[in-house]
Design a protein around this motif. Structure first.
Motif, PDB file in Angstrom:
ATOM      1  N   PHE A   1       3.551  20.093  15.997  1.00  0.00           N
ATOM      2  CA  PHE A   1       2.926  18.159  15.801  1.00  0.00           C
ATOM      3  C   PHE A   1       2.595  17.447  16.530  1.00  0.00           C
ATOM      4  CE2 PHE A   1       1.637  14.325  13.668  1.00  0.00           C
ATOM      5  CZ  PHE A   1       0.521  14.435  13.562  1.00  0.00           C
ATOM      6  N   PHE A   2       3.653  16.777  17.160  1.00  0.00           N
ATOM      7  CA  PHE A   2       3.882  15.827  18.050  1.00  0.00           C
ATOM      8  C   PHE A   2       3.913  16.211  19.621  1.00  0.00           C
ATOM      9  CE2 PHE A   2       6.424  13.840  14.355  1.00  0.00           C
ATOM     10  CZ  PHE A   2       5.893  13.033  14.546  1.00  0.00           C
ATOM     11  N   CYS A   3       4.341  17.540  19.245  1.00  0.00           N
ATOM     12  CA  CYS A   3       3.385  18.520  20.929  1.00  0.00           C
ATOM     13  C   CYS A   3       2.275  17.573  21.502  1.00  0.00           C
ATOM     14  CB  CYS A   3       4.591  19.270  21.410  1.00  0.00           C
ATOM     15  SG  CYS A   3       6.065  19.119  21.757  1.00  0.00           S
TER      16      CYS A   3
ATOM     17  N   TYR B   1      -0.277  22.376  11.596  1.00  0.00           N
ATOM     18  CA  TYR B   1      -0.128  21.580  12.292  1.00  0.00           C
ATOM     19  C   TYR B   1      -0.728  21.498  13.487  1.00  0.00           C
ATOM     20  CZ  TYR B   1       3.855  20.751   8.748  1.00  0.00           C
ATOM     21  OH  TYR B   1       4.317  20.337   8.035  1.00  0.00           O
TER      22      TYR B   1
ATOM     23  N   GLY C   1      -2.486  17.632  14.669  1.00  0.00           N
ATOM     24  CA  GLY C   1      -1.870  17.199  15.918  1.00  0.00           C
ATOM     25  C   GLY C   1      -3.130  17.292  16.492  1.00  0.00           C
TER      26      GLY C   1
ATOM     27  N   CYS D   1       8.048  22.951  13.289  1.00  0.00           N
ATOM     28  CA  CYS D   1       6.502  22.384  12.444  1.00  0.00           C
ATOM     29  C   CYS D   1       6.046  20.578  12.433  1.00  0.00           C
ATOM     30  CB  CYS D   1       6.318  22.502  10.873  1.00  0.00           C
ATOM     31  SG  CYS D   1       6.545  23.956  10.406  1.00  0.00           S
ATOM     32  N   LYS D   2       6.996  20.041  12.914  1.00  0.00           N
ATOM     33  CA  LYS D   2       7.267  18.839  13.959  1.00  0.00           C
ATOM     34  C   LYS D   2       7.350  18.894  15.344  1.00  0.00           C
ATOM     35  CE  LYS D   2      10.365  16.390  10.477  1.00  0.00           C
ATOM     36  NZ  LYS D   2      11.775  15.377  10.210  1.00  0.00           N
ATOM     37  N   ALA D   3       7.559  19.996  15.666  1.00  0.00           N
ATOM     38  CA  ALA D   3       7.563  19.959  17.433  1.00  0.00           C
ATOM     39  C   ALA D   3       5.775  20.715  17.745  1.00  0.00           C
ATOM     40  CB  ALA D   3       8.407  20.579  17.983  1.00  0.00           C
TER      41      ALA D   3
ATOM     42  N   LYS E   1       1.476  27.890   9.176  1.00  0.00           N
ATOM     43  CA  LYS E   1       1.372  27.175   9.583  1.00  0.00           C
ATOM     44  C   LYS E   1       1.362  25.889  11.043  1.00  0.00           C
ATOM     45  CE  LYS E   1       5.755  27.054   6.515  1.00  0.00           C
ATOM     46  NZ  LYS E   1       7.188  26.713   6.695  1.00  0.00           N
TER      47      LYS E   1
ATOM     48  N   ASN F   1      13.744  25.570  12.611  1.00  0.00           N
ATOM     49  CA  ASN F   1      14.545  24.138  11.281  1.00  0.00           C
ATOM     50  C   ASN F   1      13.482  22.959  11.974  1.00  0.00           C
ATOM     51  OD1 ASN F   1      16.415  25.433  10.586  1.00  0.00           O
ATOM     52  ND2 ASN F   1      17.395  24.930  12.427  1.00  0.00           N
ATOM     53  N   LYS F   2      12.846  23.503  13.114  1.00  0.00           N
ATOM     54  CA  LYS F   2      11.790  22.053  13.810  1.00  0.00           C
ATOM     55  C   LYS F   2      10.367  22.113  14.610  1.00  0.00           C
ATOM     56  CE  LYS F   2      15.802  19.539  13.993  1.00  0.00           C
ATOM     57  NZ  LYS F   2      16.096  18.096  13.086  1.00  0.00           N
TER      58      LYS F   2
END
Length: 202
Positions: free
Chosen positions: A115-117, A144, A148, A111-113, A140, A108-109
């Motif tokens: 990128f930001f990590c 990402y 990042g 892609c964001k994880a 994906k 669920n998270k």
């Protein structure tokens, strides 16, 4: 370490940057802040360009991330579930359900994880392993990771270029930021362990 990084980049240019950033992704203690800000500085006194340093550092980031991604794939969810179903799981107070829940969270998270990590020291390397373990879609993951890494590399290379010979000061500041991050990660990990331990006992 710093002298080795400087000499390698000065001697080999773009290939040296590519090699160092690849290794930095595989072995997080190697400071990317030194490599990238030094690379930015070298654009002011060598034929290397800012765009070239950013390109080769990002390619190095991708190669390192891909290697860790496939290491994570070897340690896939099913294999981990089998491991925690035995003595190791009982020792660590983990079970197959914990692994399943972690996999669902990453699905669920993820892609964001990723990128930001990529913007956080230590985590920028380690995040590739759970991405591989959860079999995150490779397109994906690459998208990402590239986004990042490109942002991180661009900021540091530009700072090194703008600061010129003062690049070392930003490297020192970022190293302190990295140290604080390591401490924060350690505290977070300890807190998580204590939380789950108490939850299991209750």
């Amino acid at each position: 370490m710093q002298e080795f990084i400087v000499s390698l980049m000065g001697k080999f240019g773009y290939p040296g940057i590519f090699f160092l950033i690849t290794i930095e992704n595989l072995f997080p203690p190697i400071p990317s802040e030194v490599i990238l800000t030094m690379g930015g500085f070298l654009t002011t006194c060598t034929p290397m360009s800012v765009s070239g340093v950013i390109l080769f550092s990002t390619l190095g980031s991708l190669l390192g991330a891909i290697i860790l991604y496939y290491i994570g794939k070897l340690l896939n969810k099913e294999r981990l579930m089998r491991i925690v179903s035995g003595k190791i799981g009982r020792l660590l107070h983990l079970n197959a359900e914990d692994i399943e829940n972690a996999a669902v969270w990453f699905e669920n998270k993820g892609c964001k994880a990723v990128f930001f990590c990529r913007l956080v020291p230590i985590l920028r390397s380690l995040i590739s392993i759970p991405a591989g373990m959860s079999e995150m879609n490779q397109v994906k993951f690459l998208l990402y990771t590239t986004a990042g890494s490109l942002l991180w590399n661009t900021v540091l290379v530009m700072l090194g270029s703008l600061l010129g010979e003062s690049w070392i000061f930003i490297a020192i500041v970022l190293k302190r930021y990295s140290t604080i991050t390591k401490i924060a990660l350690g505290i977070s990990a300890l807190s998580a362990v204590l939380y789950f331990y108490r939850k299991k006992r209750s």
